[in-house]
Structures are given as C-alpha cells and as structure tokens.
Design a protein around this motif. Structure first.
Motif, mmCIF file in Angstrom:
data_model
loop_
_atom_site.group_PDB
_atom_site.id
_atom_site.type_symbol
_atom_site.label_atom_id
_atom_site.label_comp_id
_atom_site.label_asym_id
_atom_site.label_seq_id
_atom_site.Cartn_x
_atom_site.Cartn_y
_atom_site.Cartn_z
ATOM 1 N N ALA A 188 73.570 24.408 36.711
ATOM 2 C CA ALA A 188 72.125 24.504 36.902
ATOM 3 C C ALA A 188 71.669 25.958 36.860
ATOM 4 O O ALA A 188 70.620 26.267 36.278
ATOM 5 C CB ALA A 188 71.730 23.860 38.226
ATOM 6 N N ALA A 189 72.454 26.860 37.442
ATOM 7 C CA ALA A 189 72.095 28.280 37.420
ATOM 8 C C ALA A 189 72.144 28.843 36.002
ATOM 9 O O ALA A 189 71.276 29.626 35.605
ATOM 10 C CB ALA A 189 73.027 29.058 38.342
ATOM 11 N N VAL A 190 73.135 28.439 35.229
ATOM 12 C CA VAL A 190 73.244 28.915 33.844
ATOM 13 C C VAL A 190 72.082 28.377 33.011
ATOM 14 O O VAL A 190 71.484 29.115 32.214
ATOM 15 C CB VAL A 190 74.609 28.502 33.241
ATOM 16 N N LEU A 191 71.738 27.114 33.190
ATOM 17 C CA LEU A 191 70.585 26.553 32.479
ATOM 18 C C LEU A 191 69.310 27.310 32.828
ATOM 19 O O LEU A 191 68.496 27.621 31.953
ATOM 20 C CB LEU A 191 70.414 25.083 32.830
ATOM 21 N N ASP A 192 69.128 27.596 34.104
ATOM 22 C CA ASP A 192 67.933 28.320 34.520
ATOM 23 C C ASP A 192 67.914 29.732 33.955
ATOM 24 O O ASP A 192 66.872 30.243 33.560
ATOM 25 C CB ASP A 192 67.843 28.373 36.046
ATOM 26 N N ARG A 193 69.065 30.352 33.891
ATOM 27 C CA ARG A 193 69.140 31.722 33.379
ATOM 28 C C ARG A 193 68.814 31.803 31.893
ATOM 29 O O ARG A 193 68.088 32.684 31.457
ATOM 30 C CB ARG A 193 70.544 32.283 33.632
ATOM 31 N N PHE A 194 69.326 30.868 31.108
ATOM 32 C CA PHE A 194 69.157 30.969 29.662
ATOM 33 C C PHE A 194 67.919 30.255 29.131
ATOM 34 O O PHE A 194 67.386 30.649 28.098
ATOM 35 C CB PHE A 194 70.407 30.452 28.940
ATOM 36 N N PHE A 195 67.443 29.207 29.807
ATOM 37 C CA PHE A 195 66.297 28.459 29.290
ATOM 38 C C PHE A 195 65.021 28.688 30.083
ATOM 39 O O PHE A 195 63.935 28.506 29.543
ATOM 40 C CB PHE A 195 66.605 26.955 29.247
ATOM 41 N N ASP A 196 65.099 29.053 31.353
ATOM 42 C CA ASP A 196 63.935 29.266 32.213
ATOM 43 C C ASP A 196 62.944 28.119 32.055
ATOM 44 O O ASP A 196 61.757 28.313 31.773
ATOM 45 C CB ASP A 196 63.284 30.612 31.911
ATOM 46 N N ALA A 197 63.419 26.901 32.231
ATOM 47 C CA ALA A 197 62.612 25.708 31.980
ATOM 48 C C ALA A 197 61.425 25.589 32.926
ATOM 49 O O ALA A 197 60.405 25.022 32.569
ATOM 50 C CB ALA A 197 63.486 24.467 32.096
ATOM 51 N N PHE A 198 61.521 26.129 34.114
ATOM 52 C CA PHE A 198 60.436 26.016 35.085
ATOM 53 C C PHE A 198 59.533 27.235 35.097
ATOM 54 O O PHE A 198 58.604 27.315 35.900
ATOM 55 C CB PHE A 198 61.009 25.758 36.482
ATOM 56 N N GLY A 199 59.792 28.220 34.238
ATOM 57 C CA GLY A 199 58.928 29.391 34.115
ATOM 58 C C GLY A 199 58.979 30.337 35.297
ATOM 59 O O GLY A 199 57.989 30.993 35.603
ATOM 60 N N ASN A 200 60.102 30.442 35.971
ATOM 61 C CA ASN A 200 60.210 31.318 37.142
ATOM 62 C C ASN A 200 60.061 32.786 36.790
ATOM 63 O O ASN A 200 59.436 33.541 37.525
ATOM 64 C CB ASN A 200 61.547 31.096 37.849
ATOM 65 N N ARG A 201 60.614 33.211 35.694
ATOM 66 C CA ARG A 201 60.552 34.629 35.356
ATOM 67 C C ARG A 201 59.154 35.045 34.921
ATOM 68 O O ARG A 201 58.743 36.171 35.159
ATOM 69 C CB ARG A 201 61.590 34.955 34.286
#
Length: 107
Positions: free
Chosen positions: A76-89
C-alpha cells in the motif's frame, strides 16, 4: 489508472489490518500455559512474559499472518508513493505555498 490504484490500495490496507488482528488474536485465545505434547501444543509464544503453547499449524498461521500484514502494508505504501491515487502530495504542495508569516489576522 488512479481508480485501480485506489481500489488496490484500499484492499491492501484492509487486508493488512485484518491479517494483523488475526495474528494478534492468538494472544487472546484460550491456549494452555504449559506444553501439551499429546495434543501437539509444544510451540511457545511469549504473551508479555507468560508463555502460551500452540500447535505447529497455529504457530505457522500466526507467523505468516504477521508477514502477510507487513507485505500488504508495504504494498500500500509503494502504491501510494508511485501513483498518489488519493492526491496527498498535491494537497501538501497547496499547504506549503502560503508564507508562514501570513496568518490572515492582524493589521
């Protein structure tokens, strides 16, 4: 692509919580505090200084549930890092644009 990453990320996080709590449940079940070789309960786990004895199968289930929980959390952390699906950054960038001295109050 982002929708698929969202779904997979949510499944990974939910699976990580489920498998982690399954592994934790072994500490709260009614396992004996003394080995019972006739039942195969000879594999100890440490429950805050009180040993509980599991069968080989139960010991493997507990170990693999913690391993799987860790792998799902990392996924889940890797997915969030590479795809940013929820727009956190993008939200972080918006917060950082305002000057720290501009509090929108005062003269």
């Amino acid at each position: 692509m982002k929708n698929a990453a969202k779904v997979i990320g949510i499944i990974c996080v939910a699976g990580a919580f489920a498998t982690f709590f399954f592994g934790i449940s072994f500490y709260y079940r009614g396992f004996p505090s003394r080995p019972q070789p006739e039942l195969g309960r000879t594999y100890p786990i440490n429950n805050h200084g009180f040993p509980l004895y599991l069968t080989k199968q139960e010991g493997l289930e507990q170990t693999w549930s913690f391993v799987l929980a860790g792998m799902l959390a990392v996924s889940a952390a890797v997915l969030d890092r590479f795809f940013d699906a929820f727009g956190n950054r993008s939200r972080e960038a918006f917060r950082k644009r305002r000057q720290p001295w501009n509090h929108r109050w005062g003269p």
